[in-house]
Enzyme design. Sequence first.
Site, PDB file in Angstrom:
ATOM      1  N   LYS A   1     -44.990 -25.400-142.068  1.00  0.00           N
ATOM      2  CA  LYS A   1     -46.393 -25.623-142.441  1.00  0.00           C
ATOM      3  C   LYS A   1     -46.533 -25.783-143.954  1.00  0.00           C
ATOM      4  O   LYS A   1     -47.315 -26.604-144.434  1.00  0.00           O
ATOM      5  CB  LYS A   1     -47.260 -24.475-141.924  1.00  0.00           C
ATOM      6  CG  LYS A   1     -47.349 -24.483-140.392  1.00  0.00           C
ATOM      7  CD  LYS A   1     -47.889 -23.180-139.836  1.00  0.00           C
ATOM      8  CE  LYS A   1     -47.961 -23.239-138.311  1.00  0.00           C
ATOM      9  NZ  LYS A   1     -48.183 -21.920-137.711  1.00  0.00           N
TER      10      LYS A   1
ATOM     11  N   GLY B   1     -46.703 -34.523-124.305  1.00  0.00           N
ATOM     12  CA  GLY B   1     -46.465 -33.080-124.350  1.00  0.00           C
ATOM     13  C   GLY B   1     -47.495 -32.361-123.497  1.00  0.00           C
ATOM     14  O   GLY B   1     -48.695 -32.612-123.621  1.00  0.00           O
TER      15      GLY B   1
ATOM     16  N   ALA C   1     -49.231 -25.788-124.080  1.00  0.00           N
ATOM     17  CA  ALA C   1     -50.589 -25.244-124.184  1.00  0.00           C
ATOM     18  C   ALA C   1     -51.538 -26.206-124.912  1.00  0.00           C
ATOM     19  O   ALA C   1     -52.680 -26.405-124.490  1.00  0.00           O
ATOM     20  CB  ALA C   1     -50.547 -23.906-124.923  1.00  0.00           C
ATOM     21  N   VAL C   2     -51.047 -26.853-125.974  1.00  0.00           N
ATOM     22  CA  VAL C   2     -51.912 -27.722-126.772  1.00  0.00           C
ATOM     23  C   VAL C   2     -52.196 -29.035-126.033  1.00  0.00           C
ATOM     24  O   VAL C   2     -53.352 -29.457-125.902  1.00  0.00           O
ATOM     25  CB  VAL C   2     -51.291 -28.001-128.162  1.00  0.00           C
ATOM     26  CG1 VAL C   2     -52.167 -28.965-128.955  1.00  0.00           C
ATOM     27  CG2 VAL C   2     -51.112 -26.694-128.928  1.00  0.00           C
TER      28      VAL C   2
ATOM     29  N   GLY D   1     -47.804 -11.255-125.269  1.00  0.00           N
ATOM     30  CA  GLY D   1     -47.771 -12.710-125.328  1.00  0.00           C
ATOM     31  C   GLY D   1     -48.055 -13.254-126.720  1.00  0.00           C
ATOM     32  O   GLY D   1     -48.256 -14.451-126.913  1.00  0.00           O
TER      33      GLY D   1
ATOM     34  N   THR E   1     -45.568 -32.629-128.389  1.00  0.00           N
ATOM     35  CA  THR E   1     -44.317 -32.108-127.834  1.00  0.00           C
ATOM     36  C   THR E   1     -43.824 -30.986-128.761  1.00  0.00           C
ATOM     37  O   THR E   1     -44.310 -30.852-129.877  1.00  0.00           O
ATOM     38  CB  THR E   1     -43.244 -33.228-127.721  1.00  0.00           C
ATOM     39  OG1 THR E   1     -42.944 -33.738-129.016  1.00  0.00           O
ATOM     40  CG2 THR E   1     -43.733 -34.356-126.817  1.00  0.00           C
TER      41      THR E   1
ATOM     42  N   VAL F   1     -51.107 -27.381-139.269  1.00  0.00           N
ATOM     43  CA  VAL F   1     -51.194 -26.270-140.226  1.00  0.00           C
ATOM     44  C   VAL F   1     -52.408 -25.394-139.922  1.00  0.00           C
ATOM     45  O   VAL F   1     -53.540 -25.868-139.953  1.00  0.00           O
ATOM     46  CB  VAL F   1     -51.301 -26.777-141.687  1.00  0.00           C
ATOM     47  CG1 VAL F   1     -51.351 -25.600-142.664  1.00  0.00           C
ATOM     48  CG2 VAL F   1     -50.165 -27.714-142.023  1.00  0.00           C
TER      49      VAL F   1
END
Lengths: 316, 181
Positions: free
Chosen positions: A205, A7, A10-11, A187, A77, A133
């Site tokens: 979560k 993936g 952003a992360v 954003g 992802t 979470v």
Amino acid sequence: MKLAVMGAGAVGRSVVELADEYGHDVTAFADSTGAAVDADGIDAEAALEHKERVGSVGEADAAAALGADYDCLVEATPTTLGDAHPGFEHVEAALERDRHVVLANKGPVAERYDDVMALADAGAGEVRFEATVGGAIPVIATIEGMDPSHVTAARGVLNGTANFVLSRMAAEGLGYEHVLAEAQDLGVAEADPTFDVDGTDAALKCAILANVLHGGGYSLDDVDVQGIRDVPSSALELAAEDGRTVRLIGEVTADGDVRVGPRLVTEHDTLAVTGTQNIVQLETTNAGRLNISGRGAGGPETASAVLADVGRLPER
Amino acid sequence: MSESPPEGDADERQAHTVRLELVDEPGELLNALRPIAENGGNLLSVFHERGSLTPRGRIPVEVDLECTPRQFETVVEALREAGVNVIQAGTERYGEEVTVLLAGALVGTDLSDTLSRIEECTSASVVDFSLTDEQGADGVSSARLRLAATEGSVNAALDCVRDVADEKELHVVEPLVEGEA
């Protein structure tokens, strides 16, 4: 530790950029259309530049990343519902090879927690999912530290977008559509905010929290979900007149009920965080109430939770 | 006062009722309310029974306020220090109170019927009610209800509100009832 990062959102990007700072090497990096694989560590800058230019992080086949040399797979992802495809298959492939898995993707642990844990039990790899979470907030590690048997209930504000919308509506007396448009400009909300404002993201979560607190068995279907679209600004005004406000609260009760919905809280309640802030409140048997708040989203923030998880894994 | 922490969470704000006796003189009510506000109490309602008198010939006033248990102790002390006669202080009279919001076509779905059905199906009574004007062509308005329920029947009262609201396609914003340790 050698990491395979699945993936490149952003992360995923932030994990690749920050891995070195935490003492890890990224040996594989894949998005949906391509991969960069190098047993000695990929060139992070080149991979991101390749993505910018071509649309994928590398020329290798995306599947090649799964077969690469790594100790821990980072599954970042996009979250998918139901069968949690393809995140679940990535997790499965890693665990079947006795590799560790760290998830930022909520799908596999929200929708197929029992399947994931069965795979982990069958092999030598461990599964961790702090980043799923509350973003940067160490929720799972705190529960784990107390031991889930000592945590009776959890509740909190788990979606920054919904919280931004509700707190702006209350503060400025503006309508839902107006504030949502503003959030999109900033954003804070995505072009399609459905997942956030309908409560689905918070519900996933909560399903994960319920799985941790009550030993599995929960998925999105077990969560009673209500979003914030139907909260008019007039209702927020009435709440304010009475010293109260409304927040989208997710809750896992001691009885095992799980629900997400707009709830009335007093204006100065610990849970009445503003803006995109998240907070989690844990009820414990001997330690009373614990509150942990912080940034619930963002690339580097969430990546820090991923890399903290990697640090908690045993050496292979 | 004992040194041990009070039952439950000391930081949790809850509704309290104080019954006061006031001398019928100008400024007496303000004099009684000031110690409440100054000590962190959030005034919810003041019921000033000007027509009736207590056995001692004073005016009974019932004040509902919201604060933490610790603040409540301070409020009561401050009232007594200010020379206000506190007849009753505590939460026992009303049992439990909850506030809920309703939103939707409140007027179009017979508001008085909604309220009376909420009162009918539980032991709860609507002790306070506020309604906003209808907004726009869709007739959406909001209402805030404060329900007093007998001890332990808050969940039943909320279930009832939910059922009536579901039937009339109204949206409910329920209070967060914390502290299920």
